[in-house]
Design a protein around this motif. Structure first.
Motif, PDB file in Angstrom:
ATOM      1  N   THR A   1       0.833  -1.204   0.000  1.00 41.57           N
ATOM      2  CA  THR A   1       0.000   0.000   0.000  1.00 41.57           C
ATOM      3  C   THR A   1       0.867   1.254   0.000  1.00 41.57           C
ATOM      4  O   THR A   1       0.556   2.236  -0.687  1.00 41.57           O
ATOM      5  CB  THR A   1      -0.941  -0.008   1.210  1.00 41.57           C
ATOM      6  OG1 THR A   1      -1.705  -1.220   1.215  1.00 41.57           O
ATOM      7  CG2 THR A   1      -1.893   1.176   1.180  1.00 41.57           C
TER       8      THR A   1
ATOM      9  N   TYR B   1      -7.346   6.833  -3.339  1.00 39.90           N
ATOM     10  CA  TYR B   1      -8.251   5.687  -3.269  1.00 39.90           C
ATOM     11  C   TYR B   1      -9.419   5.853  -4.230  1.00 39.90           C
ATOM     12  O   TYR B   1      -9.874   4.879  -4.854  1.00 39.90           O
ATOM     13  CB  TYR B   1      -8.759   5.492  -1.838  1.00 39.90           C
ATOM     14  CG  TYR B   1      -7.827   4.667  -0.980  1.00 39.90           C
ATOM     15  CD1 TYR B   1      -8.047   3.312  -0.777  1.00 39.90           C
ATOM     16  CD2 TYR B   1      -6.713   5.248  -0.372  1.00 39.90           C
ATOM     17  CE1 TYR B   1      -7.194   2.553   0.007  1.00 39.90           C
ATOM     18  CE2 TYR B   1      -5.849   4.497   0.412  1.00 39.90           C
ATOM     19  CZ  TYR B   1      -6.088   3.147   0.599  1.00 39.90           C
ATOM     20  OH  TYR B   1      -5.235   2.400   1.370  1.00 39.90           O
TER      21      TYR B   1
ATOM     22  N   LEU C   1       0.800   4.052  -2.960  1.00 38.98           N
ATOM     23  CA  LEU C   1       0.493   5.461  -2.722  1.00 38.98           C
ATOM     24  C   LEU C   1       1.707   6.371  -2.881  1.00 38.98           C
ATOM     25  O   LEU C   1       1.614   7.576  -2.633  1.00 38.98           O
ATOM     26  CB  LEU C   1      -0.081   5.628  -1.307  1.00 38.98           C
ATOM     27  CG  LEU C   1      -1.399   4.890  -1.019  1.00 38.98           C
ATOM     28  CD1 LEU C   1      -1.800   5.077   0.433  1.00 38.98           C
ATOM     29  CD2 LEU C   1      -2.508   5.389  -1.944  1.00 38.98           C
TER      30      LEU C   1
ATOM     31  N   ILE D   1     -12.625  -2.687   1.231  1.00 34.97           N
ATOM     32  CA  ILE D   1     -11.656  -1.786   1.862  1.00 34.97           C
ATOM     33  C   ILE D   1     -11.539  -2.215   3.318  1.00 34.97           C
ATOM     34  O   ILE D   1     -12.482  -2.085   4.099  1.00 34.97           O
ATOM     35  CB  ILE D   1     -12.097  -0.312   1.748  1.00 34.97           C
ATOM     36  CG1 ILE D   1     -12.279   0.068   0.271  1.00 34.97           C
ATOM     37  CG2 ILE D   1     -11.061   0.589   2.404  1.00 34.97           C
ATOM     38  CD1 ILE D   1     -12.692   1.516   0.048  1.00 34.97           C
TER      39      ILE D   1
ATOM     40  N   LEU E   1      -8.305  -4.032  -0.442  1.00 33.07           N
ATOM     41  CA  LEU E   1      -7.371  -2.933  -0.200  1.00 33.07           C
ATOM     42  C   LEU E   1      -7.225  -2.687   1.299  1.00 33.07           C
ATOM     43  O   LEU E   1      -8.206  -2.738   2.034  1.00 33.07           O
ATOM     44  CB  LEU E   1      -7.881  -1.641  -0.853  1.00 33.07           C
ATOM     45  CG  LEU E   1      -8.394  -1.730  -2.289  1.00 33.07           C
ATOM     46  CD1 LEU E   1      -8.994  -0.385  -2.707  1.00 33.07           C
ATOM     47  CD2 LEU E   1      -7.277  -2.145  -3.244  1.00 33.07           C
TER      48      LEU E   1
ATOM     49  N   GLY F   1      -7.300  -0.173   3.937  1.00 37.29           N
ATOM     50  CA  GLY F   1      -7.992   1.111   3.864  1.00 37.29           C
ATOM     51  C   GLY F   1      -7.151   2.300   4.280  1.00 37.29           C
ATOM     52  O   GLY F   1      -6.152   2.157   4.999  1.00 37.29           O
ATOM     53  N   PRO F   2      -7.545   3.496   3.850  1.00 36.35           N
ATOM     54  CA  PRO F   2      -6.776   4.702   4.156  1.00 36.35           C
ATOM     55  C   PRO F   2      -6.704   5.013   5.646  1.00 36.35           C
ATOM     56  O   PRO F   2      -5.677   5.497   6.127  1.00 36.35           O
ATOM     57  CB  PRO F   2      -7.511   5.806   3.389  1.00 36.35           C
ATOM     58  CG  PRO F   2      -8.886   5.257   3.127  1.00 36.35           C
ATOM     59  CD  PRO F   2      -8.701   3.786   2.980  1.00 36.35           C
TER      60      PRO F   2
END
Length: 757
Positions: free
Chosen positions: A74, A191, A78, A208, A162, A164-165
């Motif tokens: 991740t 995202y 990003l 997510i 994914l 998650g943020p």
């Protein structure tokens, strides 16, 4: 009756025969190309997808694969890659591995990113590093999209999974003035762009994962979560037709449940195995048109699911959620269990029928979803039978335990004075954590003995030769407290389990611990009992080779339990005390045979600490700390007890660690920049301490100057008389040349500090 749909959060990814481990290690050595490694990875992904498809799983994940770690994936996705790795000028994959385990070569010398335990598991994740100049945006190859398209090309519709943020930002380390909130907007935009690309490629559902929601969530963290999803969900639903599943695991989301159910997620994944309040939360209200992904099949343990119990749970859930909107799922990723029981050829069928590894859990999901009558009856008969009988002697020993069995006397301060006279060690005593490099020759000797190809006499003679060589090497390097090298041991838990009654062992039940490190956890089958000494022979031989003290090396009861698959029919406390009594017998036998320093490793002490602080003591520490004290409470004052702990967050339990009443404790600390020291200082930590001065999970050799600088940092926080000098952890996985060079530098650094004192 219409069958329910089924869901898997993640599938094992090391390969059924650990293909990824071996291919990666060959790639590190330059023995195979990147194309070869990518081919091995693709075959592993295809295997998992096809198995799930064949089992009829409705929601099959993609992007659950990783070459090393999904959180690191991740960070690279990003663009959160520190400049020091990019400046090496390596390929994208080589840069990724440099961040994972460091790099030392023609193009530079960099340490790895920090590594920590993943929630309450034995899996380790790589900690993302963000500084004030970091700009989060989709970067490079979009891995989730590539793997979704790869599965789609094979005719399999998957759910891209994914990290998650919110979880990414909460787990990240911040090196500047900016904190999580400053990165939220750019993370959300990244995202959103990713979800749009996945939706355009045909993804119908996107998962997510926000496991950080099962932690205690304060008001600031709740606001961060709400600010992320208020915008992200609105934009996703406005711009795409993709459905968003918010997936949680490892506990319940009591602090944010009302916010989660009000946001308009298309699906919500809850853990009903470890989530103590998940059922209570759902009964308080669940959105009518939202799909509940109910994690009812345990993704972390290997015992068969009790179908009657699971069906009763599903029936309770369906009192609050329309049955048509309930998906039967795993409680977490199946990353934490082995591939399949079918790979076990040596255990009897009567034993194996009690186990469900990843592939068997797919069958369990289908059985529960289809309400298969024959399967339900067969399962009912399995749980009605008596699996194991109690050991009367063990039960009597447990019943006889009293307060005095958990308290050592005299006090630690008094013992310190006695031990100073007994050992006469210099300032900054040097030692290692236990194991030395295990060469192919060492492993071959152990395997040959196990297969009956050599006699016990030959096996012992080989190991004694290695022990003598190891001790001679340590004396030549100048270490103050010696270890015997552990050449007889395959794994710090498995080794003890094989020689204590009550454990059983698999042949191929490997699970990933970190990167290419795989472990084969023992199974706690029945009551635990030590019938004969385990390590005394090796320790006594080793001590005869030198006048320096040689540590007896043991694994503590909590670590043995935490790194095994525990029983589910008795409490963890009872299992820990049973193991504690067995290890106590070994400690006393070592002491009786002249071993004056005994290290009892509790590498995994923090691992099973409940994720919510309110549960720490009553659910765990109130039995885990006493289990360790039980092991050493009866030794003499002049016997020095050491322990060791692996990567974890110890800052908030340092007082509990001090209460273990060891004489010396070593920590893995180098990858966290010794942040533990502040906590030790604030807690007025009394135990002598050896924070690891270099990272043994990396092949790089630390310089003398680097170690001296680390020791100066330690001395800023810890009194000189309490400081030991040691590596982060055992040296089993390292090469002989790099180990010798690193230890020589470690001893030189300690000598330099002594000269400065």
């Amino acid at each position: 009756m219409t069958a329910k749909k089924t869901s898997v959060i993640g599938f094992p990814r090391i390969g059924k025969a650990r293909e990824l481990k071996f291919a990666s290690e060959k790639f590190f050595k330059g023995e195979v190309s990147e194309a070869d490694l990518q081919k091995a990875a693709a075959e592993i992904r295809q295997y998992g997808w096809q198995k799930q498809k064949a089992a009829g799983i409705s929601f099959i994940p993609s992007n659950d694969f990783s070459f090393y770690d999904n959180v690191l994936d991740t960070a690279f996705l990003l663009g959160a890659v520190p400049a020091r790795y990019k400046e090496l000028g390596l390929s994208a994959l080589e840069t990724y591995f440099a961040a994972a385990h460091g790099y030392q070569g023609a193009k530079g010398d960099v340490k790895a990113l920090p590594m920590k335990k993943w929630f309450n598991t034995n899996y380790h994740y790589i900690v993302p590093e963000l500084d004030d100049s970091t700009e989060l945006a989709l970067s490079g190859d979009v891995k989730p999209l590539q793997e979704y398209n790869e599965a789609k090309a094979a005719g399999i519709q998957t759910v891209p999974s994914l990290i998650g943020p919110y979880t990414f930002l909460r787990l990240a380390r911040y090196n500047g003035n900016k904190k999580a909130g400053a990165f939220a907007a750019s993370a959300v935009n990244a995202y959103l762009k990713l979800v749009e690309q996945l939706a355009a490629a045909g993804a119908e559902w996107i998962a997510i994962a926000e496991p950080a929601l099962v932690f205690d969530v304060n008001d600031e963290e709740k606001q961060l979560f709400k600010s992320i999803y208020a915008f992200l969900l609105e934009q996703v639903h406005a711009k795409t037709s993709a459905k968003i599943l918010l997936q949680t695991y490892f506990g319940d989301i009591r602090d944010v449940y009302q916010d989660v159910v009000s946001f308009g997620f298309d699906g919500i994944g809850l853990d009903f195995v470890e989530g103590l309040k998940s059922l209570e939360l759902v009964k308080a209200g669940f959105p009518k048109n939202t799909v509940l992904f109910a994690g009812v099949v345990n993704g972390k343990n290997i015992w068969r699911a009790d179908y009657a119990q699971k069906n009763a749970l599903l029936a309770e859930i369906e009192k609050s959620v329309d049955a048509a909107n309930v998906v039967v799922g795993t409680s977490c990723s199946l990353l934490h269990v082995p591939y399949t029981v079918a790979a076990e050829q040596k255990l009897p069928a009567e034993t194996l029928k009690h186990f469900a590894f990843a592939e068997e859990k797919l069958v369990e999901l289908a059985d529960l979803a289809n309400a298969d009558t024959a399967a339900l009856e067969k399962n009912k008969a399995l749980f009605a039978a008596v699996r194991v009988s109690e050991n009367a002697a063990v039960q009597a020993a447990l019943a006889a335990l009293g307060d005095a069995d958990f308290v050592r006397s005299p006090s630690r301060a008094d013992r310190k004075k006695v031990q100073k006279e007994v050992f006469g060690l210099p300032a900054f005593p040097t030692t290692t954590i236990g194991s030395f490099p295990q060469t192919a020759e060492v492993r071959a000797n152990r395997a040959a003995f196990k297969k009956g190809e050599i006699t016990r006499e030959q096996y012992v003679a080989f190991n004694q030769k290695k022990i003598a060589e190891c001790i001679a090497l340590q004396e030549s390097i100048g270490l103050d407290v010696i270890v015997h090298g552990e050449f007889e041991r395959n794994d710090m838990v498995e080794y003890f389990g094989t020689q204590i009654d009550g454990f059983i062992f698999t042949q191929n039940a490997w699970v990933q611990s970190y990167g290419t490190r795989c472990v084969k956890p023992p199974v706690v089958w029945g009551d635990i009992h030590r019938s004969k000494p385990i390590t005394v022979e090796w320790s006594v031989f080793a001590q005869k080779q030198t006048n320096k003290p040689v540590k007896g090396m043991l694994t503590g009861p909590v670590t043995i339990l935490n790194w095994s698959f525990p029983r589910e029919d008795i409490s963890l406390k009872a299992q820990a005390q049973q193991i504690g009594l067995a290890i106590r017998d070994e400690v006393l036998d070592l002491e009786k045979n002249g071993i004056k320093i005994i290290q009892i490793d509790e590498a995994a002490l923090r691992e099973k600490l409940p994720l919510r602080k309110s549960d720490w003591h009553k659910e765990y520490l109130d039995w885990a700390i006493p289990a360790f004290r039980l092991v050493h409470a009866k030794v003499k004052p002049e016997t020095q007890i050491h322990t060791h702990m692996c990567y974890s967050e110890f800052n908030d339990i340092v007082r509990d660690i001090d209460a273990m009443d060891a004489d010396v404790i070593t920590f893995e600390a180098s990858r966290s920049d010794l942040k533990l020291l502040d906590a030790l200082n604030e807690a007025h930590f009394e135990t002598q301490v050896g924070p690891g001065v270099y990272d043994i999970h990396s092949p790089r050799v630390p310089s003398v100057e680097e170690i001296v600088n680390t020791l100066h940092k330690i001395l800023d926080k810890v009194p000189q008389e309490n400081v030991w000098v040691n590596p982060d952890c055992g040296l089993k996985t390292r090469g002989e040349t790099e180990t010798t060079a690193s230890l020589k530098n470690l001893v030189a650094a300690a000598k330099q500090l002594r000269a400065e004192a």
